[in-house]
Design an enzyme around this catalytic site. Structure first.
Site, PDB file in Angstrom:
ATOM      1  N   CYS A 147      10.553  48.692   5.330  1.00 52.58           N
ATOM      2  CA  CYS A 147      10.836  49.195   6.669  1.00 52.58           C
ATOM      3  C   CYS A 147      10.117  50.530   6.812  1.00 52.58           C
ATOM      4  O   CYS A 147      10.494  51.509   6.160  1.00 52.58           O
ATOM      5  CB  CYS A 147      12.329  49.376   6.919  1.00 52.58           C
ATOM      6  SG  CYS A 147      12.675  50.169   8.524  1.00 52.58           S
ATOM      7  N   MET A 182       8.053  48.568  14.897  1.00 50.17           N
ATOM      8  CA  MET A 182       8.381  48.717  13.488  1.00 50.17           C
ATOM      9  C   MET A 182       7.319  49.600  12.827  1.00 50.17           C
ATOM     10  O   MET A 182       6.131  49.498  13.121  1.00 50.17           O
ATOM     11  CB  MET A 182       8.410  47.359  12.796  1.00 50.17           C
ATOM     12  CG  MET A 182       9.353  46.352  13.440  1.00 50.17           C
ATOM     13  SD  MET A 182       8.656  45.534  14.909  1.00 50.17           S
ATOM     14  CE  MET A 182       7.615  44.305  14.118  1.00 50.17           C
TER      15      MET A 182
END
Length: 399
Positions: A104, A319
């Site tokens: 992430c 993201m």
């Protein structure tokens, strides 16, 4: 009837970039969860409140979006020259699994601050005032991330005037360097930056169609499509995609076949248990649009438009790992991302996403006929939202 008591586990709830997650020190987890495996997965599922057939995660720390159904485990470094190891778990909302297949990028911004505040970084590495450089080993993908964390009076500085579209309030800027972000293995599906060997492929999707696609392993495996090829403009907001079930199903089918072509899975059926990777995104040339906050984004302010899906839904911003993929692909002439940005060699792009804009840079060079990317750079911010203990029923680790 005997009932299981609740156990307390030290944890910190942090925002990193446009995501939120529950952070743990490895040493604070129950013994059975200190090792990879079913016990750890069951614990993290219970912490977040999954699987939840209602899709709300009311009985856990999750907030029913891919951006908030996340967990992080930080530990002492396993590699020389690093300060900490960082392991990321994307928790499914409605299914009983944790996806460990990727990083992430947004929460990467919070790892350095958390590691410093948790005593995992040697005190000698932290200035009284200035910037602490934290070298992070990203254990999911085997890559190095360098976080530049602001320090004031020996403590992590969290407040500041850095603004990030998709985050309501300003905070302190954390600069991130993703070192050697692209996979560079050999052969089709063998972990190469372009796993098929092509900058653009014809991706055949039975029952849906054939689309031009750039398939890239950089930051996170990503499938880039041309917005016009799939009937979009690149100015779409979440409601335009997420309220269209047929569109979501089509994107998931394309993603599954793209994953097969990239060599990430052997059969499209496997995509159902690998929701975190690859990502799927579509790109378009600059255009005027209104962001989800009501902010006007002008075509003149961006190099291209990008919309990306995460865990089956259009992301509210972008993201962080997909931003790395965008920056990398934009730096390489001939990719769909580069074409949407106007072509040519470039070291950075500013792209429009549903919440606004983001700038990402990448250092790319053609070496012996192959493109190499040495680093990707972007800025994020991070802030502690809560620290203390999470509680879960003691039987959460049971089989």
């Amino acid at each position: 009837m005997a009932f299981a008591p609740q156990i307390r586990i030290p944890a910190t709830y942090l925002r990193g970039g446009t995501s939120k997650g529950v952070f743990f020190r490895l040493q604070d987890l129950p013994g059975a969860a200190q090792r990879p495996g079913p016990a750890r997965d069951r614990l993290l599922l219970r912490v977040i409140g999954s699987p939840d057939p209602y899709g709300k995660q009311i009985d856990g720390m999750g907030a029913a979006t891919s951006s908030t159904s996340k967990t992080v485990i930080v530990s002492a470094p396993s590699r020389p020259g690093h300060d900490v190891d960082y392991l990321f778990g994307q928790v499914s909302i409605d299914q009983p699994f944790v996806d460990w297949s990727g990083n992430c990028g947004n929460l990467s911004a919070a790892v350095g601050p958390f590691a410093i505040a948790s005593g995992l970084v040697a005190p000698g590495r932290i200035p009284r005032d200035g910037i602490a450089t934290v070298r992070i080993w990203q254990a999911n993908i085997g890559k190095t991330i360098v976080a530049h964390v602001p320090i004031t009076n020996g403590q992590v500085q969290e407040t500041g005037d850095f603004e990030l579209d998709g985050v309501t309030f300003p905070a302190a800027e954390v600069q991130l360097e993703f070192i050697d972000p692209a996979d560079e293995g050999e052969g089709e599906g063998g972990g190469a930056m372009f796993p098929t060997g092509n900058l653009v492929d014809d991706l055949e999707v039975p029952g849906v169609g054939t689309f031009q696609a750039t398939l890239i392993n950089a930051g996170i495996p990503t499938i880039f499509l041309d917005a016009a090829d799939i009937g979009y403009t690149g100015t779409e907001l979440q409601g335009d995609i997420n309220e269209d079930r047929a569109a979501l199903a089509r994107f998931e089918t394309i993603r599954a076949w793209g994953a097969v072509k990239m060599g990430l899975i052997g059969d499209v059926a496997e995509a159902a248990t690998r929701q975190h990777t690859p990502k799927i995104a579509f790109v378009a040339p600059p255009a005027d649009y209104t962001a989800s906050s009501g902010k006007a984004v002008r075509a003149a302010d961006v190099d291209l438009l990008v919309r990306a899906l995460s865990m089956g839904k259009l992301h509210h911003a972008m993201m962080g790992t997909a931003a790395v993929a965008i920056g990398t692909a934009a730096a390489i002439p001939g990719t769909l991302v580069n074409r949407a940005a106007g072509g040519g060699e470039r070291s950075a792009v500013r792209f429009g996403h549903p919440s606004g804009t983001l700038r990402v840079g990448a250092e790319a060079a053609l070496v012996d006929g192959q493109w190499k990317v040495t680093k990707a750079l972007m800025s994020r911010s991070a802030r502690v939202l809560f620290e203390g203990c999470v509680r879960v029923p003691a039987d959460a680790l049971d089989t």
